[in-house]
Enzyme design. Structure first.
Site, mmCIF file in Angstrom:
data_model
loop_
_atom_site.group_PDB
_atom_site.id
_atom_site.type_symbol
_atom_site.label_atom_id
_atom_site.label_comp_id
_atom_site.label_asym_id
_atom_site.label_seq_id
_atom_site.Cartn_x
_atom_site.Cartn_y
_atom_site.Cartn_z
ATOM 1 C CB SER A 68 22.904 -34.576 -28.406
ATOM 2 O OG SER A 68 22.772 -34.258 -27.054
ATOM 3 C CE LYS A 71 20.450 -32.310 -26.480
ATOM 4 N NZ LYS A 71 21.742 -31.987 -25.853
ATOM 5 C CE1 TYR A 194 17.437 -33.374 -23.993
ATOM 6 C CE2 TYR A 194 17.937 -34.775 -22.114
ATOM 7 C CZ TYR A 194 18.360 -33.986 -23.160
ATOM 8 O OH TYR A 194 19.706 -33.826 -23.400
ATOM 9 C CE1 TYR A 246 25.767 -30.593 -26.686
ATOM 10 C CE2 TYR A 246 27.161 -32.463 -27.162
ATOM 11 C CZ TYR A 246 25.914 -31.926 -26.926
ATOM 12 O OH TYR A 246 24.823 -32.729 -26.941
ATOM 13 C CB VAL A 264 26.833 -38.911 -25.240
ATOM 14 C CG1 VAL A 264 27.263 -37.504 -24.875
ATOM 15 C CG2 VAL A 264 25.415 -39.199 -24.775
#
Ligand code: GLU
Length: 310
Positions: A68, A71, A194, A246, A264
């Site tokens: 992530s 991103k 992605y 998150y 992760v």
């Protein structure tokens, strides 16, 4: 450019020894089988100064899956390609308070993802790039390479395939977004980009270098290249602080007080504006998906250097 402190190497060694005590209390991500094989004993940390200084500890030069953290790079590229007005009509800027891969919130909020760092928001950002460029993955890789001032950054295709084979939840989110009218490109194309962006392999040193433009008003100090405006760097840092970890983001701000993005794969990349970009890697995660020893290391760094944004 601001001059930074003295040699941080002894401090990083001390932090590694202390943070390693958390290893054994978390769990390596296993919902992507290719990640489950990574040794939980890995620990690396790199700190890059805006003056070009670099300090490392442990496995700082071993590649891992950035997941992530990618991103942040796609957000920067999408803002460049479609512009902020268009992008912020399709994705929000508020913390989610929900799991990163939740479907429930997306359904109740009619397809407007809370922020670009939860999976739903990231898929919309990836769609913005996919729908507007011929080779979205190559564009993204080029952009990451420029940020990191390094040309050999690559995609670990095995990790990408592994996630694609088990990516039912992300596929469900993408289909829901499509049904809600917030995905332009074909679902399969968006998912393929992605998974590949998440499978970019980088070292702690690469990632700390790649986050340097966020620490230095948009400029990559190693190459001198201007990669984004100071306003854009400031805004991305603000999103990292409020949405980068998150639903663990509040606790992270409380303990660490530095804008950061986790993945992760066990990496956390962080920014102290005007001073340092930092990356720490330890594969075991807490129950919210953030690196356990990585969080501890950043907490120790902020405490021992008295450097946080507060
Ligand atoms: N590729 C992962 C997923 O979509 C990224 C999640 C993360 O790093 O937090 O599930």
């Amino acid at each position: 450019m601001t001059a930074v402190e003295t040699d941080l190497t002894p401090l990083l060694d001390e932090i590694e020894a202390e943070a390693r005590k958390s290893i054994g209390r978390g769990k390596v991500a296993d919902y992507i089988p290719a990640l489950a094989r990574i040794s939980p004993e890995r620990f690396g940390m790199a700190v890059c100064g805006v003056d070009g200084s670099e300090y490392v500890a442990g496995d700082a030069d071993i590649c891992f899956s950035i997941q992530s953290i990618s991103k942040v790079f796609t957000l920067e590229l999408a803002l460049k390609i479609v512009g902020s007005n268009a992008l912020w009509k399709r994705v929000g800027r508020e913390p989610s308070g929900n799991a990163f891969n939740s479907l429930v919130q997306l359904e109740s909020e009619q397809g407007l993802p809370r922020n670009p760092f939860i999976n739903a928001g990231a898929l919309v950002v990836t769609d913005a790039i996919t729908a507007r460029t011929v080779s979205p993955v190559l564009q993204l890789l080029g952009s990451v390479r420029r940020c990191a001032a390094r040309q050999d950054i690559y995609i670990d295709e095995e990790v990408a395939h592994s996630e694609a084979d088990h990516g039912h939840r992300n596929a469900a989110i993408a289909h829901l977004l499509k049904s809600q009218g917030n995905l332009v490109a074909p679902v399969e194309d968006v998912l393929s980009v992605y998974y590949r962006q998440c499978a970019i392999a980088m070292t702690c040193r690469d990632l700390a270098r790649a986050f340097l433009p966020l620490a230095s008003g948009g400029q990559q100090p190693i190459t001198g290249e201007k990669l984004m405006t100071p306003l854009r760097a400031k805004r991305i840092n603000s999103l990292l602080l409020t949405c980068g970890l998150y639903d663990g983001v509040g606790n992270f701000a409380f303990r660490v007080g530095i804008p950061a993005k986790s993945g992760v794969g066990g990496g956390i990349a962080a920014v102290i504006p005007g001073k340092y970009a930092i990356c720490v890697w330890s594969p075991e995660l807490d129950e919210l998906g953030n690196s356990l020893a990585g969080t501890r290391a950043l907490e120790l760094f902020a405490r021992k250097t008295k450097l946080s944004i507060f």
